[in-house]
Design an enzyme around this catalytic site. Sequence first.
Site, PDB file in Angstrom:
ATOM      1  N   CYS A   1       0.826  -1.200   0.000  1.00 34.16           N
ATOM      2  CA  CYS A   1       0.000   0.000   0.000  1.00 34.16           C
ATOM      3  C   CYS A   1       0.871   1.265   0.000  1.00 34.16           C
ATOM      4  O   CYS A   1       1.467   1.584  -1.021  1.00 34.16           O
ATOM      5  CB  CYS A   1      -1.003  -0.028   1.146  1.00 34.16           C
ATOM      6  SG  CYS A   1      -2.380   1.137   0.904  1.00 34.16           S
TER       7      CYS A   1
ATOM      8  N   HIS B   1      -3.496  -5.127   0.311  1.00 39.81           N
ATOM      9  CA  HIS B   1      -3.028  -5.551   1.627  1.00 39.81           C
ATOM     10  C   HIS B   1      -3.057  -7.080   1.743  1.00 39.81           C
ATOM     11  O   HIS B   1      -4.017  -7.651   2.294  1.00 39.81           O
ATOM     12  CB  HIS B   1      -3.886  -4.926   2.730  1.00 39.81           C
ATOM     13  CG  HIS B   1      -3.581  -3.492   2.991  1.00 39.81           C
ATOM     14  ND1 HIS B   1      -2.678  -3.077   3.947  1.00 39.81           N
ATOM     15  CD2 HIS B   1      -4.036  -2.363   2.382  1.00 39.81           C
ATOM     16  CE1 HIS B   1      -2.600  -1.764   3.948  1.00 39.81           C
ATOM     17  NE2 HIS B   1      -3.414  -1.297   3.001  1.00 39.81           N
TER      18      HIS B   1
ATOM     19  N   GLU C   1      -1.494  -8.936   3.752  1.00 39.78           N
ATOM     20  CA  GLU C   1      -1.438  -9.390   5.147  1.00 39.78           C
ATOM     21  C   GLU C   1      -2.829  -9.529   5.748  1.00 39.78           C
ATOM     22  O   GLU C   1      -3.001 -10.221   6.761  1.00 39.78           O
ATOM     23  CB  GLU C   1      -0.573  -8.429   5.980  1.00 39.78           C
ATOM     24  CG  GLU C   1      -1.241  -7.167   6.472  1.00 39.78           C
ATOM     25  CD  GLU C   1      -1.443  -6.085   5.415  1.00 39.78           C
ATOM     26  OE1 GLU C   1      -1.980  -5.008   5.766  1.00 39.78           O
ATOM     27  OE2 GLU C   1      -1.068  -6.306   4.242  1.00 39.78           O
TER      28      GLU C   1
END
Length: 240
Positions: A107, A211, A213
């Site tokens: 990001c 993202h 994660e």
Amino acid sequence: MKPIIGVTPLTNPDTDETVIRPGYFEALTACGAIPVMLPYTNDVTDIDQILGHVDGILLTGGYDVNPHLYGESPLPQVDEPQRELDALQMVLVPRAVSRDLPVLGICRGIQVINVALGGNLVQDIPTQCPQSHTHRMDPPFDAPWHDVSIVEGSPLGRLLDGEPSMGVNSKHHQALRELAPGIEPMAWSDDGLVEAVWMPQKSYVWAVQWHPELMFASDWHQRRLIESFVAAAQEHASAR
């Protein structure tokens, strides 16, 4: 030995606390790395010493990169600058890249890599790219919001077994505009914005606008992406 990954923090403007959102540590730990939070410093000697003790750098998401760093005045939609973080990353990124240390940007991370190496940004997608759809989804963030097209033959394409596209989450209002020298696209959003890049002349410098994660636990594409970064860091650790 597990690879050690240096992770950049951010400052919570409401509390003035220096923090790392937990998803980054959770994903790196689950994929076999030891994450550590990096301090705020732009001292070249200190950063070089840090880089000598880690096996990879994760540049996390967060607030906007200061437009003054790429020669522009900020639009009203841009966040107040995170000056300590900007100062750290403007030194950290070029020096990590010059050492050929594995780097993953997420990001804000993809944006700061581009700026630190000579590129620039779309400051506000709705204002400057009104033909684009919204890239700020509502929670939860562990589900896809839009598709990205993966560049055929790119490292990301090979990692994902040649799949031409995949769904990603989205929580940003800025994007890459002009790419820095040495950076090549690996994926595009369905409205034409660059969503993933790499540096062909480096062993592993990758960055994505979404993202992973927040999706790695439920989406094998995102887990494989994190695992590829940890594997590159593991290779660096084995060579130290």
